[in-house]
Enzyme design. Structure first.
Site: not given
Ligand code: ZN
Length: 1003
Positions: A58, A60, A182, A425
């Site tokens: 994941h 970001d 997420d 996000h």
């Molecule tokens: Zn995230």
């Protein structure tokens, strides 16, 4: 570890592969169907639990570090994360064993990595994509937020990511699933948009803990989400992941983790196969009990995992091998898989899935952690993102109109990507660290500047009359949000060009900051236009960092601006010219002041609305619309943010993510408000001073169906050691019976009920924050008499209705504690050495007649607020008539306005000679008696600069339309393109249709 090692290994493996399996044809851009889709998935075993092990990382797109820092691995003292090495090492590991798989998600990172690769590696990666080992999931530019992202921006950011994947890998790489593992809550509109992008399934990580407990118990972790409207093809299979997106406890094999590796040498004192397999099977059985089929998906990865991918794959290889040795005893069978393959297995299960019709807001992770603070966190940044989004759409339109021959330009791509990154996000949510937010702002500013520059270039090309050789230089004022503009303040003569990006002819009020006493505004005929000078609001001059001499706004109505077109106005300070005594001349505002007790009530009025202010308190206390009065008071209040060390749930602090007030209600900021009132022919304003850090202008334009609340908030005082969360609260006598309505990503309307969730019995632990919902466009309440009142917002904000008749919007937050969800900073924004000052606007709309609707007002207003006109300025020494002989005054991109219920959502250059067009019906079914009806838009001879040679319909993300997976229990199994007559586009309520136009220039 030296990444060069991996590259070398990859090259060796590629050469091995090149002589290996040659059965798989790989024809660039045209792959045969047999190698695409789900037919490369592992084969599950009947009668046992099939464990789909999904390796993933994941990543970001900015959070604790900037996008660039995350990609390269700089600033590793904050977080040891470098996405480039993830792809470097994962690719090598996948090439070693064709059973291994990996999920790629964020294209903002993948694109960077891809462009650095050699031809040999690119070829190898293409094979991995074709054989299903590397599966793209979602494949937006980022994994966007679902609460605070506007639908236009969601569509755009998904489109550019998916276009890159399609252009690079072709049909085989098309993601069939999307996972939003997420984001902190999930919206209906997002799910509907995903369905319209032809995804077959959606996987979610975070849902409310109470909801999740119930779903596990009732085996309803998977469902069909009816995310749109009846008749739409917006149903989407949706699955909740068991452990958010983390591996089973004890099974993190990343170099970040300290879990035990699988040691399978029986002679080693570290040998642990039996206990590790037993632990894994126990977890699998527990997880399987929450799901309805004999398939479960186990995520094997976490934030920025797989930088040293071998540690994951080596241990997962062993885990799978030893689990499968005992399948006959344990009833558990494991294999590498992907979300697409998992979905493929489910489709064979022949299940009836439960239906979900509401959304997943708000998200709570424990009794005192309601993730509703981020609906408002960093309000300036949220405002910046929204206004830049409007600029991007205008810039796309102008490029399509004037530069369709050359395809998308660099300035456009720069802004498009900056806006896409901002939808992440942890970006638009306001939950990134300060230095990362600064970097997002830098990107937006660079993108906006380059877009403005390209607009100026277009003007310099198209404005001069044919015999004019004199160049013209239009510039832009980046700081109109703080009423600052070099040209309008300092020039005696200037021209303003107003570009209307709405697809209908529109009259718009224009406000320009000035310091002079008298001005003349001339239209293209040389006629003086009625104008009014209004002093700036009481807080404007004190906004920190504002570098302006302007004391007033010059207000005029730019009438009947052409659709997708512009008009120029010539403006001069009147001391330089002789004034003619005309009816259309300037009128100054008359002023009077009200303050303190025993003063008379004050009201401002236009043809429709009268707003009355209490003479004693200075606050709004009644509104009359179309002759019907309603008691309506307005005040600003603040919640005191809970402080705490987060060591236990009850010690949770209010922070960037979490809203947790420390009391039951908010404190009034001021009981008595100082008033100044300005009235005139175009606009009437009540200037209110609530406190030295909170001022507001309540504004009513002539003819406007809304009342504007232009507020300036900050620096929020914190000297008392208490963080504060400021709300704007409207209180009416409407008996709204706990019900209120909020938008979903600025589009469909969702019904909310206080202290209630449609699918489970809510245990109320946070009565205020647990009732907050995200707003992107509007919220409203109503009563049984048919009275309606609502508020339109200019950026994402949190909103609620805590008592019947009330509308509450959170506008600013300043907090002194971190809420321990990772960002590691208190949300204490400062700028220019003091607490952040924010300026924003809320618009009040209402209809109090029986059976009335306010849909027309909020739909039209929300459209205007999100697609503001683009103003460009040129100083000049020419007289009006000299200017007119040299330059054009007007241009229209459309020959006629589109219908009032249609928005030209997207109009952008796609490829050379091709334009992407999205048309949107902006009303929901039953929302308005006439505007909610189906509508037909004719494209025949609509555009002024080109003709349509051919057109073809695409899915919402600009890809080919596909039949979606047929689900047992899904109502809309397959989609066939609706027939449309050439150039006639039919739109049902809320429908968006996407077309690729091939165009040729008009002679
Ligand atoms: Zn995230």
């Amino acid at each position: 570890m030296n990444p060069g090692y991996f590259v070398l290994q990859a090259v060796i493996l590629i050469s091995q592969l090149a002589t290996g399996d040659r059965k798989v044809p790989t024809v660039q851009g045209k792959r045969t169907k047999s190698i695409c889709g789900y037919d490369k998935c592992p084969v599950e075993k009947p009668g046992v639990i099939n464990v789909h092990i999904v390796p993933h990382s994941h990543d970001d797109v900015g959070w604790l570090k900037t996008v660039d820092q995350y990609y390269y691995g700089s600033n590793n003292s904050i977080q040891a994360a470098a996405v480039q090495y993830i792809y470097d090492t994962v690719i090598v590991e996948l090439l070693k064993d064709s059973r291994r798989r990996f999920v790629a998600v964020e294209v903002a990172f993948f694109w960077r990595w891809w462009k650095e690769q050699t031809k040999a590696i690119k070829t190898a990666v293409k094979r991995l994509v074709d054989n299903g080992q590397l599966e793209f999931v979602g494949a937006g530019w980022c994994m966007n937020d679902e609460a605070t992202a506007y639908y236009t921006d969601i569509i755009d950011q998904m489109t550019i990511g998916l276009k890159f994947i399609n252009d690079t890998f072709g049909e085989c790489a098309r993601p069939k699933t999307v996972w939003q593992i997420d984001p902190f809550g999930h919206s209906k509109e997002q799910a509907a948009l995903f369905a319209l992008m032809d995804f077959d399934g959606l996987f979610l990580g975070r849902i409310d803990y109470q909801d999740k407990t119930n779903r596990k118990y009732s085996k309803t972790m998977e469902m069909i989400w009816e995310a749109g409207h009846p008749g739409d093809r917006t149903s989407l299979f949706t699955g909740i992941l068991y452990n958010n997106y983390s591996p089973p406890p004890g099974f993190c094999f990343d170099s970040y983790c300290s879990d035990q590796p699988i040691v399978d040498d029986p002679h080693s004192p570290e040998y642990n196969v039996k206990t590790r397999v037993a632990d894994f099977i126990k977890y699998v059985n527990e997880a399987a009990s929450a799901y309805a089929t004999n398939n479960i998906l186990i995520t094997m990865g976490n934030d920025f995992n797989y930088q040293f991918a071998i540690s994951w794959y080596k241990n997962l290889d062993k885990l799978i091998r030893y689990v499968n040795k005992g399948t006959s005893r344990s009833g558990v069978y494991a294999f590498y898989s992907t979300p697409g393959c998992y979905l493929n297995s489910l489709s064979k299960a022949n299940k009836e899935w439960p239906i979900k019709e509401d959304d997943f807001f708000p998200y709570a992770s424990d009794p005192h952690a309601y993730w509703t603070g981020y609906f408002t966190s960093r309000p300036s940044f949220k405002g910046n993102i929204r206004s830049t989004s409007g600029l991007l759409q205008a810039c796309k339109q102008m490029s399509a109109i004037f530069s369709h021959k050359s395809g998308p330009s660099n300035p456009l791509v720069l802004l498009e990507r900056a806006e896409a990154v901002a939808q992440h996000h942890d970006a638009v949510t306001g939950t990134a660290k300060q230095h990362v937010t600064d970097d997002y702002v830098r990107r937006l500013h660079e993108g906006a500047s380059s877009c403005y520059h390209s607009i100026a270039k277009i003007y310099s090309r198209i404005l001069p009359q044919e015999d004019s050789t004199q160049p013209v230089h239009f510039r832009h004022c980046h700081y109109l949000n703080v009423s600052q503009c070099q040209i309008t303040e300092h020039e005696g003569r200037f021209v303003v060009n107003i570009y209307n990006q709405l697809s209908m002819e529109e009259s718009l009020y224009i406000r320009l900051p000035i310091r002079g006493k008298s001005y003349v505004v001339l239209n293209q005929e040389g006629e003086e236009v009625l104008s009014q000078i209004v002093p700036l609001g009481p807080g404007v001059r004190f906004i920190p960092g504002r570098n302006s001499t302007a004391t007033s706004d010059l207000v005029f109505l730019a009438e009947r601006l052409p659709a997708l077109g512009f008009r120029s106005y010539y403006i001069m300070e009147s001391k330089t010219v002789l004034r003619k005594n005309k009816a259309g001349a300037q009128k100054s505002s008359s002023k009077f002041t009200r303050v303190g007790k025993y003063s008379e009530d004050v009201s401002i009025n236009n043809e429709r609305i009268s707003a009355k202010f209490d003479g004693e308190t200075g606050k709004l206390h009644e509104i009359v619309i179309d002759g019907v009065a309603v008691t309506l008071s307005h005040s600003f209040l603040y919640y005191k943010g809970m402080s705490g060390n987060n060591s236990r749930f009850k010690f949770r602090a209010s922070g960037a993510y979490i809203f947790r007030p420390n009391g039951t209600d908010a404190d009034q900021i001021s009981e008595v408000v100082k008033l100044n009132v300005y009235t005139g022919p175009l606009v009437s304003e009540v200037h209110q001073v609530f406190s030295p850090w909170l001022t507001q202008v309540v504004r009513l334009y002539k003819g406007a169906p809304y009342l504007e609340f232009d507020w300036i908030c900050g620096p929020i005082p914190i000297r008392d050691g208490v963080g504060k969360e400021v709300v704007s609260r409207f209180t009416t006598d409407l008996h709204s019976k706990s019900i209120f309505f909020t938008d979903s990503n600025g589009r469909q309307i969702v019904k909310r009920k206080r202290d209630f969730r449609p699918t489970w019995k809510l245990n109320v632990t946070e009565p205020t924050s647990g009732n907050y919902y995200p707003l992107n466009s509007f919220m409203y309440i109503g009563d049984s008499f048919g009275r309606r009142i609502g508020v339109v917002v200019d950026r994402a904000e949190g909103g609620t209705s805590l008592r019947d008749g009330e509308l509450e919007l959170m506008i600013h937050r300043r907090l002194l504690f971190d809420d321990a969800f990772g960002v590691g900073e208190a949300l204490n924004e400062t700028e220019f050495g003091e607490g952040l000052v924010v300026r924003g606007t809320n618009y009040l709309i209402g209809n109090f007649s029986s059976g009335g609707t306010i849909s027309q007002h909020y739909r039209q207003l929300a459209l205007k607020v999100s697609k503001k006109p683009v103003l460009s300025f040129a100083k000049t020494s020419l007289s009006f008539s000299q200017w007119k002989t040299k330059y054009k005054f007007e241009f229209a991109g459309l020959k006629r306005s589109l219908p009032a219920n249609v928005n030209l959502l997207t109009f952008e250059p796609w490829e050379t000679g091709k334009i992407l067009l999205r048309l949107e019906h902006i009303y929901q079914e039953g929302e308005h008696p006439s505007l909610s009806k189906e509508v037909t838009v004719s494209l025949e001879d609509l555009f002024t600069t080109f003709s349509i040679v051919s057109m073809r319909e695409l899915n919402l993300a600009g890809g080919e339309i596909h039949d979606r997976m047929a689900w047992n229990g899904m109502k809309h199994e397959k989609t066939h393109l609706r027939k449309h007559d050439y150039l006639e586009v039919n739109l049902k309520p809320m429908e968006i249709r996407t077309f690729l136009l091939t165009v040729e220039e008009k002679i």
